[in-house]
Structures are given as C-alpha cells and as structure tokens.
Design an enzyme around this catalytic site. Sequence first.
Site, PDB file in Angstrom:
ATOM      1  N   THR A  71       0.851  -1.200   0.000  1.00  0.00           N
ATOM      2  CA  THR A  71       0.000   0.000   0.000  1.00  0.00           C
ATOM      3  C   THR A  71       0.885   1.248   0.000  1.00  0.00           C
ATOM      4  O   THR A  71       0.658   2.195  -0.757  1.00  0.00           O
ATOM      5  CB  THR A  71      -0.921  -0.019   1.242  1.00  0.00           C
ATOM      6  OG1 THR A  71      -1.756  -1.177   1.150  1.00  0.00           O
ATOM      7  CG2 THR A  71      -1.780   1.230   1.330  1.00  0.00           C
ATOM      8  N   ASN A 147      -6.825  -9.059  -7.554  1.00  0.00           N
ATOM      9  CA  ASN A 147      -6.956  -9.762  -6.275  1.00  0.00           C
ATOM     10  C   ASN A 147      -8.370 -10.300  -6.087  1.00  0.00           C
ATOM     11  O   ASN A 147      -8.599 -11.179  -5.262  1.00  0.00           O
ATOM     12  CB  ASN A 147      -6.611  -8.820  -5.107  1.00  0.00           C
ATOM     13  CG  ASN A 147      -7.384  -7.523  -5.150  1.00  0.00           C
ATOM     14  OD1 ASN A 147      -7.304  -6.789  -6.142  1.00  0.00           O
ATOM     15  ND2 ASN A 147      -8.132  -7.223  -4.115  1.00  0.00           N
ATOM     16  N   GLN A 177      -0.411  -9.462  -6.629  1.00  0.00           N
ATOM     17  CA  GLN A 177      -0.974 -10.818  -6.755  1.00  0.00           C
ATOM     18  C   GLN A 177      -0.278 -11.621  -7.854  1.00  0.00           C
ATOM     19  O   GLN A 177      -0.567 -12.813  -8.027  1.00  0.00           O
ATOM     20  CB  GLN A 177      -2.481 -10.760  -7.047  1.00  0.00           C
ATOM     21  CG  GLN A 177      -3.305 -10.218  -5.899  1.00  0.00           C
ATOM     22  CD  GLN A 177      -3.323 -11.132  -4.673  1.00  0.00           C
ATOM     23  OE1 GLN A 177      -2.982 -12.323  -4.749  1.00  0.00           O
ATOM     24  NE2 GLN A 177      -3.714 -10.595  -3.538  1.00  0.00           N
ATOM     25  N   SER A 197       4.436  -7.206  -2.681  1.00  0.00           N
ATOM     26  CA  SER A 197       4.188  -7.297  -1.233  1.00  0.00           C
ATOM     27  C   SER A 197       4.719  -8.637  -0.734  1.00  0.00           C
ATOM     28  O   SER A 197       4.320  -9.696  -1.238  1.00  0.00           O
ATOM     29  CB  SER A 197       2.688  -7.211  -0.974  1.00  0.00           C
ATOM     30  OG  SER A 197       2.446  -7.278   0.404  1.00  0.00           O
ATOM     31  N   ALA A 198       5.604  -8.591   0.269  1.00  0.00           N
ATOM     32  CA  ALA A 198       6.289  -9.818   0.708  1.00  0.00           C
ATOM     33  C   ALA A 198       5.331 -10.887   1.244  1.00  0.00           C
ATOM     34  O   ALA A 198       5.531 -12.083   1.016  1.00  0.00           O
ATOM     35  CB  ALA A 198       7.325  -9.461   1.782  1.00  0.00           C
ATOM     36  N   HIS A 199       4.263 -10.446   1.936  1.00  0.00           N
ATOM     37  CA  HIS A 199       3.434 -11.465   2.609  1.00  0.00           C
ATOM     38  C   HIS A 199       2.528 -12.245   1.673  1.00  0.00           C
ATOM     39  O   HIS A 199       1.847 -13.171   2.100  1.00  0.00           O
ATOM     40  CB  HIS A 199       2.641 -10.844   3.774  1.00  0.00           C
ATOM     41  CG  HIS A 199       1.478  -9.967   3.405  1.00  0.00           C
ATOM     42  ND1 HIS A 199       0.185 -10.344   3.612  1.00  0.00           N
ATOM     43  CD2 HIS A 199       1.415  -8.723   2.867  1.00  0.00           C
ATOM     44  CE1 HIS A 199      -0.641  -9.366   3.231  1.00  0.00           C
ATOM     45  NE2 HIS A 199       0.094  -8.372   2.783  1.00  0.00           N
ATOM     46  N   THR A 235      14.375   3.552   9.780  1.00  0.00           N
ATOM     47  CA  THR A 235      15.333   2.443   9.867  1.00  0.00           C
ATOM     48  C   THR A 235      14.833   1.256   9.060  1.00  0.00           C
ATOM     49  O   THR A 235      13.665   0.880   9.159  1.00  0.00           O
ATOM     50  CB  THR A 235      15.525   2.037  11.349  1.00  0.00           C
ATOM     51  OG1 THR A 235      16.000   3.181  12.054  1.00  0.00           O
ATOM     52  CG2 THR A 235      16.518   0.891  11.501  1.00  0.00           C
ATOM     53  N   CYS A 323      -9.692  -6.577   2.246  1.00  0.00           N
ATOM     54  CA  CYS A 323      -9.661  -5.146   2.562  1.00  0.00           C
ATOM     55  C   CYS A 323     -11.032  -4.510   2.415  1.00  0.00           C
ATOM     56  O   CYS A 323     -11.301  -3.471   2.985  1.00  0.00           O
ATOM     57  CB  CYS A 323      -8.685  -4.416   1.641  1.00  0.00           C
ATOM     58  SG  CYS A 323      -7.030  -5.033   1.805  1.00  0.00           S
TER      59      CYS A 323
HETATM   60  N1  PLP Z   1      -2.486  -4.655  -4.244  1.00  0.00           N
HETATM   61  C1  PLP Z   1      -3.134  -5.826  -4.336  1.00  0.00           C
HETATM   62  C2  PLP Z   1      -3.535  -6.338  -5.671  1.00  0.00           C
HETATM   63  C3  PLP Z   1      -3.403  -6.580  -3.184  1.00  0.00           C
HETATM   64  O1  PLP Z   1      -4.031  -7.744  -3.287  1.00  0.00           O
HETATM   65  C4  PLP Z   1      -2.994  -6.056  -1.934  1.00  0.00           C
HETATM   66  C5  PLP Z   1      -3.327  -6.782  -0.690  1.00  0.00           C
HETATM   67  O2  PLP Z   1      -4.320  -7.499  -0.616  1.00  0.00           O
HETATM   68  C6  PLP Z   1      -2.307  -4.839  -1.885  1.00  0.00           C
HETATM   69  C7  PLP Z   1      -2.071  -4.156  -3.074  1.00  0.00           C
HETATM   70  C8  PLP Z   1      -1.834  -4.234  -0.599  1.00  0.00           C
HETATM   71  O3  PLP Z   1      -0.777  -5.008  -0.069  1.00  0.00           O
HETATM   72  P1  PLP Z   1      -0.225  -4.738   1.427  1.00  0.00           P
HETATM   73  O4  PLP Z   1      -1.025  -5.646   2.303  1.00  0.00           O
HETATM   74  O5  PLP Z   1       1.217  -5.132   1.409  1.00  0.00           O
HETATM   75  O6  PLP Z   1      -0.424  -3.303   1.721  1.00  0.00           O
END
Ligand code: PLP
Length: 379
Positions: A71, A147, A177, A197-199, A235, A323
């Site tokens: 984000t 997503n 994604q 996004s790492a997770h 940091t 979200c």
């Molecule tokens: N963009 C997409 C397509 C996503 O699916 C997501 C998270 O669901 C994000 C951005 C945001 O990722 P983050 O959780 O790292 O802010």
Amino acid sequence: MIFLDNASTTRLSGRAAENLLHYSTTDFYNPSASYYAGFQNAKQIMETKALLAKHLNVKFNNNIIFTGSATEATNLAIFGSVRTSWKKAVFSAGEHPSVYNSALQLKARGIEVVFVDLDKTGAIDLEKLEAALDEDVNFISIMHVSNETGAVNNLEKIAEIKAKKCPKALFHVDGVQAFGKVSTNLETFKPDFYTISAHKFHGPKGLGALYVKNPAKLLPIIHGGGQEYNLRSGTENLPAIMALKGALEECDAWQNQKLLKTLCIYFKTELKSRLNPEIPMKILEGEGFAPHIISISFVGLKGQVLQNMCDQKGLMISTGSACSSKKMGNRVLENIGYSKDEVLGNVRISFSRYTSKEDALEGAKILAECANELWRNTR
Ligand code: PLP
C-alpha cells in the site's frame, strides 16, 4: 483447519522464518550504522534487492525501494510522482483500494481521473483503455493480476497502446498478486514502477517493495533520515527484508504455476461433482487467469453466510477482497457486470504452494456441503 485464502496473506516459508529470527536476535544491527556489523547488514539488504531485481528481470541499479507495505509502495509511486502540472491520470476500474483510493485523492486535487472499465473476464477493456489515453495523460496504473478474480491483464499489449497514445506518461503496475505465480519479466512491458508485497509469497507482513525505473524523478512521501536513497526514510526493517530474501530464494514462479493450476483443477472438479446441480454457479475460468485464485458465485445464496458456515467447519475462504469485506457490494465485480445476486453469492478461494491436494479436495467438499445445506434451508 484448511486455509484457502492465500490471496489475503500466506504462511512464512521456512527460510523466511529462520531469517526473521536470525536478523532479529543475532545479526540485528542497524544497517545504517558505520561499524562493520551494520555495514554487513547493509550489504545483505543490497543483495536482497539484487535478487529481487533478478526475479523481475531488471538490471539492479539502486532502483528498488523497500517500504512498510505494498500500500505504501503504490502511494509512493503515485504521490512521489504527481506534480502540479499533471492534467490526467488513468486507472483500471479493478484496482486494489491502495491504488483506487489514491486515484480518488488525485481527483480531489483537481486532476482528471479516468477509471477504465473491465471486460467480462475482469481484465481491463483494451478498447476502452485506448480510447481513454491521449497526450494529456501523465500517469497510468494497471494491476498485473486482480486480487478479486485472478484475471491477468495483458501488460505487453497495454504497454504497446501506451507507447502509441501517451509515450511520456508514467506507467505503474501493481504486481502484488502476480509475483511468484505468473511471469514477472518486466522487460516485456517495461513499467516505470512495479509494486510487490512480501506477505503474498511467503515473506513477512509489513514489507513492500517498489521497483522504480528512474529514481531521480521520484520524490519521497516520508521524510527523515534519508534511508532508501532518500526515498523512504526510517530504519530499514532488516528482519523482514532478510525474511523476504529467504522467501525469494525458495520462490519459483514456474513451479508454483504448475502446482497451483493442478490444485485449482482438483478443487473445481470436486466442487462440481458434490454441488447440488440445481444451484446456479458462476466461475471465472479459462485462459487469462492467475493459477491461485478462483472466484465463484453461488447465485441465490449469500457468500457471507457461506463463509461463516465454512469457517465453523474449519475452512477459511474469503468473500471478495479482505480489505473491502466490511463493505456491502463489490465495486470490481459490479464493474464486470455481475448482477446483485452474483455479487452477493460470491466467494474467493485462493491457494499457495503450501496447500496440499487433500486440503483442496476437503475444502471443495466442505464448500459444496455448506452450499447444498444453505440452498435446502433457504428454498
Ligand atoms: N495490491 C493488491 C492487488 C493486493 O491484493 C494487496 C493486498 O491485498 C495490496 C495491493 C496491498 O498489499 P499490502 O497488504 O502489502 O499493503
């Protein structure tokens, strides 16, 4: 418990978890410190960036910036680029809220913002995109993989259209994604920015990265000690960055793709064989979808109720994007042309390489049982 909501987040990989602990407890030194151990950690961060650049098939040249989330990375691409001279910015209507709501902010600043509709598959409508682009466009943002639906945008074609209609516009791609599931060879569509996004690929939560083709033209949105080439002060999150490195070392998009496709087939076949054939079901499938997301609408049932029933039986799934799950409706599915009942009956299933064949089969069985029960009880 069976976890089929991997588009919302994924489990840490083994090496990611080891690195997270190691760089929090043993080699925890500040990478900006000027003693040897700090310097060594700074070197590790550079190596992680170089490895990420390799996965994106770009030359590493101080052009990857770590942020606190994807984000934040999308916000950096947009608000670090915007200038008072901007006239127009173009987005796909399917963007994740991190981009979509940023676009609304641009609009509030007086910039003309165009959201280009999606086609029936959930990908951006290329004819409408071409019509929306002109010499006035300063910025374009189009996600790689949706997503919500798993639809893959044809970025090569989009890059071609952009080169023809507005060659000077900056081009951001939200690859959150896509990374680790489809090819992320940036050479083929040459974006100015690419967000990950790492997770979402077995790295830690709270770490995003932005590839920037030309960092000299970007301004920071967070000011402070000047880390990340002065583009993202604060940091460095060393443990998370090193965990990302572990996840990258274990990430093979091509292998994942094969595995995830097979899981999808097992899941869909099992679901279709167990579901009451009277229940109208709409699945987005075919060529042009990422292998890890299945969007299914059980028309006439409530996705939210189905999700709760599945949860009680040990199956975790999502009703659209996590979200936006607190809000009614779904702007992306509505844009594709889903009816109200198709939107209300929608659930999202998503896999990762840690999903077993048994999980996929058992998950399909639970979902079918819950849908059949709900159908019986509401007729
Ligand atoms: N963009 C997409 C397509 C996503 O699916 C997501 C998270 O669901 C994000 C951005 C945001 O990722 P983050 O959780 O790292 O802010």
